[in-house]
Each structure stands twice: as structure tokens, then as C-alpha cells.
Design a protein around this motif. Structure first.
Motif, PDB file in Angstrom:
ATOM      1  N   TYR A 203       0.823  -1.222   0.000  1.00  0.00           N
ATOM      2  CA  TYR A 203       0.000   0.000   0.000  1.00  0.00           C
ATOM      3  C   TYR A 203       0.854   1.269   0.000  1.00  0.00           C
ATOM      4  N   GLY A 204       2.160   1.087  -0.093  1.00  0.00           N
ATOM      5  CA  GLY A 204       3.036   2.259  -0.016  1.00  0.00           C
ATOM      6  C   GLY A 204       3.307   2.688   1.414  1.00  0.00           C
ATOM      7  N   ALA A 205       3.101   1.762   2.367  1.00  0.00           N
ATOM      8  CA  ALA A 205       3.334   2.073   3.777  1.00  0.00           C
ATOM      9  C   ALA A 205       4.323   1.073   4.378  1.00  0.00           C
ATOM     10  N   GLU A 271      -8.061   5.094   3.222  1.00  0.00           N
ATOM     11  CA  GLU A 271      -8.244   6.231   4.123  1.00  0.00           C
ATOM     12  C   GLU A 271      -7.635   5.950   5.491  1.00  0.00           C
ATOM     13  N   ALA A 272      -7.855   4.712   5.981  1.00  0.00           N
ATOM     14  CA  ALA A 272      -7.307   4.362   7.298  1.00  0.00           C
ATOM     15  C   ALA A 272      -5.777   4.319   7.266  1.00  0.00           C
ATOM     16  N   LEU A 273      -5.220   3.932   6.132  1.00  0.00           N
ATOM     17  CA  LEU A 273      -3.762   3.806   6.031  1.00  0.00           C
ATOM     18  C   LEU A 273      -3.077   5.099   5.606  1.00  0.00           C
ATOM     19  N   ALA A 274      -3.857   6.059   5.147  1.00  0.00           N
ATOM     20  CA  ALA A 274      -3.280   7.277   4.548  1.00  0.00           C
ATOM     21  C   ALA A 274      -2.163   7.921   5.384  1.00  0.00           C
ATOM     22  N   PRO A 275      -2.338   8.016   6.714  1.00  0.00           N
ATOM     23  CA  PRO A 275      -1.265   8.666   7.489  1.00  0.00           C
ATOM     24  C   PRO A 275       0.071   7.905   7.427  1.00  0.00           C
ATOM     25  N   HIS A 276       0.016   6.628   7.058  1.00  0.00           N
ATOM     26  CA  HIS A 276       1.239   5.805   7.029  1.00  0.00           C
ATOM     27  C   HIS A 276       1.816   5.684   5.622  1.00  0.00           C
ATOM     28  N   ILE A 277       1.064   6.116   4.616  1.00  0.00           N
ATOM     29  CA  ILE A 277       1.482   5.886   3.228  1.00  0.00           C
ATOM     30  C   ILE A 277       2.474   6.975   2.803  1.00  0.00           C
ATOM     31  N   PRO A 281       2.921   5.031  -5.923  1.00  0.00           N
ATOM     32  CA  PRO A 281       2.085   6.128  -6.415  1.00  0.00           C
ATOM     33  C   PRO A 281       1.006   6.562  -5.418  1.00  0.00           C
ATOM     34  N   PHE A 282       0.811   5.753  -4.344  1.00  0.00           N
ATOM     35  CA  PHE A 282      -0.350   6.040  -3.499  1.00  0.00           C
ATOM     36  C   PHE A 282      -0.182   7.302  -2.653  1.00  0.00           C
ATOM     37  N   ALA A 283       1.070   7.641  -2.279  1.00  0.00           N
ATOM     38  CA  ALA A 283       1.275   8.802  -1.399  1.00  0.00           C
ATOM     39  C   ALA A 283       0.679  10.067  -2.014  1.00  0.00           C
ATOM     40  N   GLU A 284       0.798  10.182  -3.342  1.00  0.00           N
ATOM     41  CA  GLU A 284       0.296  11.386  -4.015  1.00  0.00           C
ATOM     42  C   GLU A 284      -1.225  11.362  -4.142  1.00  0.00           C
ATOM     43  N   GLU A 298      -6.594   1.815 -10.349  1.00  0.00           N
ATOM     44  CA  GLU A 298      -5.723   1.371 -11.441  1.00  0.00           C
ATOM     45  C   GLU A 298      -4.322   1.056 -10.939  1.00  0.00           C
ATOM     46  N   ALA A 299      -3.808   1.894 -10.043  1.00  0.00           N
ATOM     47  CA  ALA A 299      -2.476   1.626  -9.489  1.00  0.00           C
ATOM     48  C   ALA A 299      -2.498   0.331  -8.668  1.00  0.00           C
TER      49      ALA A 299
END
Ligand code: ZN
Length: 470
Positions: A203-205, A271-277, A281-284, A298-299
Motif C-alpha cells: 500500500y506504499g506504507a 483512508e485508514a492507512l493514509a497517514p502511514h502511506i 504512487p499512493f502517497a500522491e 488502477e495503481a
């Protein structure tokens, strides 16, 4: 690359509920593992082994048996511990009594007999230790402990244990029908789900330990394709053989796989992982999950671990009826394709899309088998916050995210009698234990992991069924 995770790095509060005799609990689990509850069909199953397990349950939990009712529905078990406020919806914990058989030929690889129920300093050994007698017995241990402390639940507690989850789920279907016919309802239900603690790299985390609470399940669909053929000598294949037409249809099908989509549950995961990502490409993208939903889908579809969560998958698996001689044309040939449906997608939707894709090939398509996807429940639904809190209390540092299971469990049968269905195992074994042991060889659970799971369930019950605030 995912980092190896040691689940014990994420254990805390192991001194909670010091009044539980965890060694005795391990012995009771071991005894349950000695019951060879393999379901092989209504006629051929050795029901005596199920009766042995049921006798063990009745003998081991005196407070539950004194306060509650133990009923058999077929060979499935429904235990009712009545609440002091019977008008409130109940709290329900489920599991299944059956275990998968030992894979023939692997008997010699088991360090302890699969039905030995051996215990050593670290482990309780046996088929079912992770799937899912651990959960069945821990649900009983948690309920027994709270009753033994002299309290009565405010909400009724149902413990429901099916007999054939690994094969058909007829037991759970009968239990749910039994509840419905008597007007019984649960605010929420907890069933087995993923037990994995994994690194969030996909997930980019990277470096974040992630685990999930599943609020739905994918559907299962087999579509059979038939191309009719007359057979005959291959010297005049005028119009092409049936196999040729079938292959053309399969190629068209493969070229028109469902597009990736970000459903509400996986949007919630991001959304739950967003603070850790932190990684592209997911961070952006996760700053605005809703606005970037299609780009995220798609990513994610390009990442092996995430692909099944954003796609209704298509697996071309079976081909039948092809000729065995190069100079003989085949008669009817068939292909069976397995689809796993994202929650919200139905079999008839997929069949209609498939028929459009293969139009003009002359190949027929029909649904051979379907188990619909589960209802999509909400993280705002009853019990989710309390379950997440209990898991976080005993496993701090883990990001608990909503997800869905890609396989099926008994829980989907209870949709008509349950407000909210959550699939999560209260245990966090090492990922390698889970990968090898569940349905494999040397299934075992560490005593430490088992004790911690009992605590999770005890806290959940304490803060829901036994609480005045829920
Ligand atoms: Zn299971």
C-alpha cells in the motif's frame, strides 16, 4: 519487498484478565483438537467425533451451561446466554466445528499427530489449531470467564458453531434459519477472517504493520462455456472446429476483463492507512481518496497483493472435451471460468458482460455455480469500533483497516439476522505459521498467541454484551 513481522512485537497488556487459567485453557483447546471433526458429507461423516467435541464443550464450561441453553440444530451448535435486557439485539460470536482433512501423503510430515492435541512449552498442536477451533474455544473461554466473575450480560450472547464450513455451510444456513424463525437478532456478529499481520509495503506504507477487519466477502461464480461440435475427420473443418470457437470466446473474454474499481471498503482501507502511506504512487493520491478513486484502483490493480481487492477476477481454469487425436475434430467442448466478484457485483451482471464480449462466436455461456458476494457492512456499524478498540488494546502499533475476505466463511449466512458482520480472527500468529499450518501440515498455535486472543474476545464481550454503554 515485505518485511518479516514478529507478531509478539505488537503484543501488549498480556497481564489483563489474570484470573483466567491460560494453561487450563490450552488443555481444553488441545482436547478439542483431539476430536477428528472432519466433515465429508451428511452420510459419511463420523458424527461421533462431533458429539465428542460437543460433550467436551458441555463439560468444560459450567457457568455457560448453568446460565445458558445448549441446543443442537442438526449437528450444529447454538448456545444462548440470555441477557438481562432481552429486548436488545444480541451479540453473536461464531466459528465452525469442522476441520479440513489431513492432505493424503503428508501424514509423515507432521511432527505431532494431526489429532494428537499435543502441548509442549510453546505450542498447542493439531489440525484446527488455527482454523478454527482456537476461535471456537476462545469464544467459550471469554464468555465463561465473564460469567464466572459473577456478572450477567445485558445483551444476550449467542455462540453458534456450524458443522460443515469447509465444505458447504449447510450448518450455518440451518442455524441462521433457526434464529430467523424464532425472531432472534444480533446487533453484530464476529466470525473468522484473516489472521495475518502484514507489512504495508504493497500500500506504499513500508514499515507499518497492518491487519484487517473484514466487513464483506467476495462472491464466487463459475461460468461454463460450451461450443457445440459435430466431430468428424479433420480433413474438412469448414467453419472452424468447436475448439477453435471456444478458444476465440476465451480470448475475447480474457481481453474484456472487468475494469479495476475502488469500492467503498477498499476506499476505507486507503483512508485508514493514509497517514502511514509514504511511497508513490499512493502517497500522491491518498490525500483525496474519493477524488482519486479511479487512479488508486488502477495503481492497485498493478500490485499483486492488491489486485483482488480492486478487481472482479477472472481465472480460466478448466477445458474439457478437446480431441485426443490431431486428425479428429472434437464434439462439444467446454471451458469453466472462475470469477471472484467484488462486493456489489452480481453473477447476472458478469454473465451479461460475458455474453456481450463473446457475441458472434456461437459459444453459449451459463452460470454453473454462484455464491453471491457478501453484504457490505460499515465501519460505523454496531460493534466495529469496540472490536477495533479491543484489537488495538492488545496489539498496539498495528494499523487496523477495513477490508473484505476473498474467500467465503459461514458468516454470510447470517445476513438476515445480524446488524453487522465482521470477519477477523482474534489471534495474530506469525505469518509463516499461518501460511504453513492453515489447511497444511503442522498446524499449531502458540500458547501466547492463544491467550492473547482470549483476552481480545473477553474485552470485546465486556465492552459490548456485558456493558451498559453499548
Ligand atoms: Zn475456517
Amino acid at each position: 519487498m515485505s518485511k518479516k513481522i514478529n507478531p509478539y512485537d505488537y503484543f501488549a497488556h498480556e497481564d489483563d484478565y489474570a484470573g483466567i487459567d491460560y494453561d487450563a485453557a490450552c488443555s481444553r483447546l488441545a482436547e478439542a483438537l483431539r476430536c477428528k471433526t472432519v466433515y465429508t458429507g451428511a452420510e459419511s461423516t463420523d458424527w461421533g467425533e462431533f458429539e465428542k467435541l460437543q460433550g467436551h464443550i458441555r463439560a468444560s464450561f459450567p457457568h455457560i451451561m448453568a446460565a445458558g441453553a445448549f441446543e443442537l440444530v442438526g449437528h450444529s451448535v447454538l448456545i444462548t446466554v440470555p441477557g438481562t435486557e432481552p429486548d436488545l439485539d444480541a451479540v453473536q460470536l461464531i466459528a465452525h466445528q469442522d476441520v479440513v482433512p489431513v492432505v493424503p501423503g503428508t501424514e509423515g510430515e507432521w511432527l505431532h499427530g494431526p489429532f494428537s492435541g499435543d502441548i509442549d512449552d510453546e505450542w498447542v498442536w493439531g489440525r484446527g489449531a488455527l482454523d478454527i477451533k482456537d476461535m471456537l474455544m476462545a469464544e467459550l473461554e471469554a464468555t465463561e470467564h465473564l460469567l464466572a466473575s459473577g456478572r450477567a450480560p445485558r445483551r444476550t450472547v449467542y455462540l453458534a458453531f456450524g458443522e460443515d464450513e469447509e465444505v458447504r455451510s449447510l450448518g450455518a444456513t440451518a442455524l441462521a434459519a433457526h434464529m430467523e424463525s424464532r425472531g432472534l437478532r444480533s446487533a453484530f456478529l464476529v466470525d473468522e477472517g484473516t489472521t495475518t499481520l502484514f507489512d504495508g509495503a504493497a500500500y506504499g506504507a513500508p514499515g507499518t504493520a497492518v491487519s484487517d477487519i473484514c466487513v464483506s466477502q467476495k462472491g464466487y461464480l463459475d461460468i461454463e462455456f460450451v461450443a457445440r461440435g459435430e466431430g468428424g475427420h479433420s480433413s474438412n473443418p469448414f467453419g472452424g472446429t468447436s475448439l477453435e470457437r471456444l478458444c476465440r470466446a476465451v480470448a475475447l473474454l480474457a481481453a474484456s476483463k472487468p475494469e479495476p474499481e475502488l469500492g467503498s471498503i477498499v476506499a476505507g482501507t486507503f483512508e485508514a492507512l493514509a497517514p502511514h502511506i509514504t511511497k508513490p504512487p499512493f502517497a500522491e493520491l491518498v490525500g483525496d481518496v474519493e477524488g482519486n478513486a479511479q487512479a488508486i484502483a488502477e495503481a492497485a490493480s498493478g500490485v499483486r497483493e492488491l489486485y483482488p481487492f480492486v478487481c472482479t477476477t477472472v481465472a480460466v481454469d478448466c477445458l474439457e472435451g478437446a480431441s485426443t487425436a490431431a486428425n479428429v475434430m472434437p464434439g462439444d467442448v467446454r471451458a469453466t471460468v472462475n470469477f471472484r466478484l467484488l462486493p456489489g457485483t452480481t453473477g447476472p451482471d458478469v454473465l451479461a458482460a460475458v455474453e456481450r464480449a463473446i457475441a458472434g462466436t456461437g459459444v453459449e455461456a451459463r452460470i454453473a455455480h454462484e455464491t453471491p458476494a457478501g453484504r457490505v457492512d460499515s465501519v460505523d456499524g454496531p460493534g466495529y469500533a469496540e472490536l477495533k478498540e479491543a484489537l488495538e488494546h492488545f496489539h498496539p502499533g498495528v494499523a487496523w483497516v477495513p477490508s473484505f475476505v476473498c474467500g467465503g466463511t459461514d458468516s454470510v449466512r447470517y445476513e438476515r439476522v445480524c446488524g453487522s458482520i465482521m470477519r477477523v480472527c482474534p489471534f495474530r500468529p506469525a505469518p509463516e505459521e499461518e501460511a504453513r499450518g492453515v489447511h497444511g501440515v503442522n498446524e499449531r498455535i502458540s500458547k501466547r498467541t492463544y491467550a492473547q486472543g482470549i483476552r481480545v474476545l473477553t474485552r470485546l464481550l465486556e465492552h459490548t454484551a456485558f456493558s451498559t454503554d453499548f
